[in-house]
Design a protein around this motif. Sequence first.
Motif, PDB file in Angstrom:
ATOM      1  N   VAL A 131       0.875  -1.268   0.023  1.00  0.00           N
ATOM      2  CA  VAL A 131      -0.096   0.100   0.126  1.00  0.00           C
ATOM      3  C   VAL A 131       0.949   1.350   0.019  1.00  0.00           C
ATOM      4  CG1 VAL A 131      -1.909  -1.122   1.184  1.00  0.00           C
ATOM      5  CG2 VAL A 131      -0.110   0.200   2.469  1.00  0.00           C
ATOM      6  N   GLY A 132       0.406   2.339  -0.341  1.00  0.00           N
ATOM      7  CA  GLY A 132       1.068   3.626  -0.182  1.00  0.00           C
ATOM      8  C   GLY A 132       1.367   4.085   1.245  1.00  0.00           C
ATOM      9  N   VAL A 133       2.347   4.708   1.329  1.00  0.00           N
ATOM     10  CA  VAL A 133       2.762   5.052   3.011  1.00  0.00           C
ATOM     11  C   VAL A 133       1.799   5.983   3.360  1.00  0.00           C
ATOM     12  CG1 VAL A 133       4.310   7.325   2.138  1.00  0.00           C
ATOM     13  CG2 VAL A 133       4.737   6.024   4.431  1.00  0.00           C
ATOM     14  N   GLY A 134       0.871   6.845   2.447  1.00  0.00           N
ATOM     15  CA  GLY A 134      -0.105   7.657   2.976  1.00  0.00           C
ATOM     16  C   GLY A 134      -1.053   6.728   3.749  1.00  0.00           C
ATOM     17  N   THR A 135      -1.508   5.651   2.912  1.00  0.00           N
ATOM     18  CA  THR A 135      -2.477   4.479   3.561  1.00  0.00           C
ATOM     19  C   THR A 135      -2.098   4.201   5.308  1.00  0.00           C
ATOM     20  OG1 THR A 135      -3.089   3.695   1.516  1.00  0.00           O
ATOM     21  CG2 THR A 135      -3.760   2.423   3.317  1.00  0.00           C
ATOM     22  N   VAL A 136      -0.839   3.945   5.296  1.00  0.00           N
ATOM     23  CA  VAL A 136      -0.296   3.591   6.476  1.00  0.00           C
ATOM     24  C   VAL A 136      -0.593   4.956   7.589  1.00  0.00           C
ATOM     25  CG1 VAL A 136       1.641   2.621   7.943  1.00  0.00           C
ATOM     26  CG2 VAL A 136       1.324   2.324   5.607  1.00  0.00           C
ATOM     27  N   TYR A 137      -0.173   5.876   7.063  1.00  0.00           N
ATOM     28  CA  TYR A 137      -0.142   7.248   7.957  1.00  0.00           C
ATOM     29  C   TYR A 137      -1.720   7.561   8.448  1.00  0.00           C
ATOM     30  CZ  TYR A 137       4.557   8.129   8.487  1.00  0.00           C
ATOM     31  OH  TYR A 137       6.050   8.114   8.946  1.00  0.00           O
ATOM     32  N   ARG A 138      -2.642   7.222   7.590  1.00  0.00           N
ATOM     33  CA  ARG A 138      -4.130   7.570   7.405  1.00  0.00           C
ATOM     34  C   ARG A 138      -4.524   6.504   8.706  1.00  0.00           C
ATOM     35  NH1 ARG A 138      -4.439   8.282   1.953  1.00  0.00           N
ATOM     36  NH2 ARG A 138      -5.103   6.213   1.725  1.00  0.00           N
ATOM     37  N   ARG A 139      -4.028   5.393   9.013  1.00  0.00           N
ATOM     38  CA  ARG A 139      -4.665   4.528   9.965  1.00  0.00           C
ATOM     39  C   ARG A 139      -3.862   4.724  11.249  1.00  0.00           C
ATOM     40  NH1 ARG A 139      -7.574   4.217   6.825  1.00  0.00           N
ATOM     41  NH2 ARG A 139      -8.275   2.522   5.197  1.00  0.00           N
ATOM     42  N   PHE A 140      -2.388   5.245  11.351  1.00  0.00           N
ATOM     43  CA  PHE A 140      -1.628   5.443  12.349  1.00  0.00           C
ATOM     44  C   PHE A 140      -0.790   6.711  12.257  1.00  0.00           C
ATOM     45  CE2 PHE A 140      -1.990   0.898  11.758  1.00  0.00           C
ATOM     46  CZ  PHE A 140      -2.599   0.451  12.976  1.00  0.00           C
TER      47      PHE A 140
END
Length: 250
Positions: free
Chosen positions: A75-84
């Motif tokens: 996934v994109g790193v933005g997806t990770v930061y949206r969750r955390f």
Amino acid sequence: MHVQDTHWSSAAALASGGPAVSAAAGSGRADGARTTPLRVDAQRNLEHVLRAAREVFGELGYGAPMEDVARRARVGVGTVYRRFPSKDVLVRRIAEEETARLTEQARAALGQEDEPWSALSRFLRTSVASGAGRLLPPQVLRVGVADEESSGSAEEARVPQQRSQPGAGELRLVSESGSDDGGAGALLEVVGQLVDRARAAGELRADVSVADVLLVIATAAPSLPDAAQQAAASARLLDILLEGLRSRPA
């Protein structure tokens, strides 16, 4: 041993409330504001991120960048930061889950094995096999011995120490985050029962502490590229360490 504690105190501030964080993260928001269930694709992405984080942090330690987690999760790193919202929050989530897993493994061994040594060795074997030891939270590995004669600072008590005699000191957590220990206290309590039973039965060396047992878990699960080699190396190393823990006739 790869566990790092550089960002742990800031994680406590971002993720205050302990269990609420896990629930909030599971709903897609680390701040707990979201109350509606995640869409199917969003839930699937969250599961991919958590699985990838366990793998990456288990292999590289908690210092691994979020980009590595995103790449492993595809996934994109933005997806990770949206969750955390920060890596600290993700680290805390993973560490709390692995601490809970270890605690349940210790409770199962304590409740299902009649022989003290069998219970302790079962806990060590299942914990090492699961790889959870590589993801122990920093405050568990910053256990010191507290007694009236000890004058060392918290900074000096980072490495697990062992008692020179049983009962010479009380195992304590050296935690920067105050009362929120991410479940580490429960883990220490149940592992302490395993250790006390084995020592009382004369099967565990008198100088072995809970901290030593946790150190075995953290170091007996090497990360190797080949799964079969890793399993064999872990089993061999644990056999050696278990022999070192056992008491010997005088």
